[in-house]
Write a protein that holds these residues in place. Structure first.
Motif, short mmCIF file in Angstrom:
data_model
loop_
_atom_site.label_atom_id
_atom_site.label_comp_id
_atom_site.label_asym_id
_atom_site.label_seq_id
_atom_site.Cartn_x
_atom_site.Cartn_y
_atom_site.Cartn_z
N GLY A 115 -2.64 13.09 1.70
CA GLY A 115 -3.04 12.16 2.59
C GLY A 115 -4.57 12.25 3.22
O GLY A 115 -5.00 11.54 3.92
N SER A 116 -5.33 13.02 2.49
CA SER A 116 -6.54 13.48 3.05
C SER A 116 -7.58 13.03 2.16
O SER A 116 -7.53 12.74 0.91
N LYS A 117 -8.83 12.72 2.62
CA LYS A 117 -9.95 12.61 2.00
C LYS A 117 -10.79 13.86 1.17
O LYS A 117 -11.21 13.96 0.15
N ASN A 142 1.21 7.13 -0.81
CA ASN A 142 0.37 7.53 0.43
C ASN A 142 1.29 8.23 1.78
O ASN A 142 2.43 8.23 1.51
N MET A 143 0.40 8.77 2.48
CA MET A 143 1.20 9.52 3.57
C MET A 143 0.08 9.75 4.74
O MET A 143 -1.04 9.56 4.39
N TYR A 168 -6.89 5.90 3.40
CA TYR A 168 -6.29 5.01 2.35
C TYR A 168 -5.48 3.71 2.81
O TYR A 168 -5.06 3.03 2.02
N GLY A 169 -5.58 3.35 4.16
CA GLY A 169 -5.04 2.49 4.71
C GLY A 169 -3.58 2.62 4.89
O GLY A 169 -2.99 3.72 4.62
N ASN A 186 0.72 -1.40 -0.15
CA ASN A 186 -0.03 0.07 -0.07
C ASN A 186 0.75 1.29 0.15
O ASN A 186 0.35 2.18 0.61
N ALA A 187 1.79 1.49 -0.69
CA ALA A 187 2.54 2.59 -1.18
C ALA A 187 1.87 3.78 -2.00
O ALA A 187 2.00 4.92 -1.59
#
Lengths: 62, 462
Positions: free
Chosen positions: B92-94, B124-125, B139-140, B41-42
């Protein structure tokens, strides 16, 4: 040193009202935890005497 | 041959030397992403179409005998707070999913591509970079390739995961309080947080204007230097970027360490953290032939100042979103920001003034030493989902404390190379900070290179 009379919940409610921001009841415990922890951490800076000549490092270039 | 273990400079050399094509090097990277990313999940976006077009164009240039850059054909990826044309800059946000797609690439993406590197995606972050774990509720988590049940570290967690798993040899991250150095330590990578103001931040989603830095993460010091050199230089679009000419370091990397005054940070940096963390620092010091100690004065208060500046200025940045879309935040991030919003302005002003005092004290220290060694993280990667950890018998939250050694250094913008200790014998990675005076990235990189040559620092994809 005077006794610490800080009431985190009263402070949070008053400040949230001043800023017109809602803190839902179920968020409140975590926000209070963070507020109390931030206040504890900030004491390390607030308790340290600085000469009047020390200015913030931010530079504004007009 | 090129495979997932290949370093950026090896890939570039093979392509420039005509041994393989950029298209083939890209294929290796995309295949590794396809194989490993579902479990680790990178990536939040893979820009394979764009990358294939860039690789084909580069191959054509080589066929035509044209000059190509020092990073020719090197696949790289960026933390998803960097603008990538056509993608919303998520940070990293929704919430930012609703932002319009970026109309241009961030300055550093443009500069790496100008040097021949090929962007393969966004990473991802931790939400809005307020994180040291690499976990993300939307995002996990980005998982640690050395043990996928463990944290990658944050907030540049996807950057750590992508490079440590060999999906790419180079990733960009951001570091406000440790977000390059923490995942570099936990994932066993080399990471460079340059001097504050050295690299342009234009086209990246901000967190704390006074503290934000951008920089590379890799599996070799040469790759740090090559990418850093490609990204240097003034940028009139970034008010905070120092208008300094580029000071290339790659050609000086193997100059050795003769004459450098190197010391280990004691006091704050020696009195907390797990024993193996200090064993790593001791191994580095021994290899560098130093038993000297220095005290960074008031480092704990320096960390406190950075903490206050971060929580207040970060909260201010998100004030309207906290009012209008509070339920779309990660609750842990929202509740920290809400508390930050409530702190008195006096505290922020005092933190800024303290930081100025602290900077002056540390500048004095650098009259007598050139390099300071300190742990990068207080422990190896915690388990995913772990909320609390115990250090020296004291229980404390993981999220806020993985950066306790990095925060006092970025608080005053010093350049740092995080370097992974080679002798782990199957154990999880741990890194050491190699800290230099402002604008002396070259010295930190030379020391890291010496340790890499000695076999004391090393990074391997897993």
């Amino acid at each position: 040193m005077s006794q610490d009379t800080f009431d985190a919940e009263a402070y949070l409610e008053a400040t949230a009202a001043a800023m017109n921001i809602a803190i839902a009841p179920d968020w409140k415990p975590a926000v209070l935890d963070n507020l109390i922890r931030s206040r504890q951490i900030a004491q390390a800076v607030l308790n340290f005497p600085l000469p009047d000549t020390v200015e913030p490092a931010s530079v504004f270039k007009p | 041959m090129i495979d997932f273990q290949s370093k950026a400079h090896q890939i570039a050399a093979a392509i420039r030397g005509g041994k393989i094509s950029a298209t083939e090097a890209l294929r290796v990277s995309l295949a590794r992403i396809e194989a490993s990313n579902p479990a680790l999940n990178a990536f939040t976006a893979v820009t394979s179409e764009r990358a294939r077009a860039k690789a084909a164009a580069l191959d054509q240039m080589i066929d035509e005998g044209k000059t190509v850059g020092p990073l020719a054909g090197v696949p790289f990826a960026v933390k998803n707070l960097f603008d990538v044309t056509g993608l919303p800059t998520l940070a990293g946000s929704k919430i930012n999913r609703d932002s319009p797609p970026a109309s241009a690439d961030a300055t550093l993406v443009q500069r790496l591509e100008a040097a021949g590197a090929i962007l393969v995606g966004a990473l991802n972050m931790g939400e809005y970079a307020y994180d040291f774990t690499g976990e993300n509720v939307h995002y996990g988590p980005s998982r640690n390739p050395h043990d996928p049940t463990c944290m990658s570290g944050g907030s540049s967690g996807g950057s750590g995961t992508a490079v440590a798993s060999g999906m790419v040899p180079l990733a960009l991250g951001s570091d406000t309080n440790g977000s390059i150095r923490v995942p570099s330590s936990l994932c066993g990578l080399f990471g460079l947080k340059p001097t504050f103001g050295r690299l342009s931040r234009f086209g990246s989603f901000p967190f704390v204007a006074d503290l934000d830095h951008l920089g590379p993460m890799t599996r070799s010091v040469t790759d740090l230097a090559l990418s850093y050199d490609a990204m240097q230089g003034p940028d009139e679009n970034d008010h905070w970027c120092a208008q300094k000419p580029s000071e290339p370091v790659t050609a000086k990397l193997d100059s050795g360490i003769d004459g450098l005054r190197i010391a280990v940070a004691d006091d704050y940096f020696a009195s907390q953290g797990d024993p193996e963390v200090h064993e790593a620092v001791a191994a580095f010091a021994k290899a560098l032939g130093t038993d000297r100690r220095v005290t960074i004065p008031e480092a704990g208060r320096g960390r406190a100042a950075a903490y206050v500046i971060t929580t207040v200025e970060g909260a201010n940045l998100h004030r309207e979103r906290l009012k209008t879309r509070p339920n779309d935040f990660d609750p842990a991030v929202r509740d920290r920001f809400l508390a930050g919003l409530m702190l008195p302005s006096d505290w922020l002003a005092q933190a800024h003034r303290f930081r100025a005092w602290y900077r002056a004290q540390v500048a004095e220290l650098f009259r007598d030493v050139d390099i300071i060694l300190a742990p990068a993280t207080p422990r190896v990667a915690p388990k995913l989902g772990q909320v609390m950890m115990t250090l020296n018998g004291v229980e404390m939250p993981v999220r806020a404390n993985l950066g306790l050694f990095t925060q006092p250094i970025s608080a005053i913008g010093l350049p740092v190379v995080a370097a992974p200790w080679a002798e782990r014998d199957g154990k999880l990675p741990i890194g050491v900070q190699i800290i230099a005076a402002p604008w002396k990235e070259e010295l930190a990189l030379r020391v890291a290179r010496q340790l890499e040559k000695n076999g004391i620092a090393a990074s391997k994809a897993v």
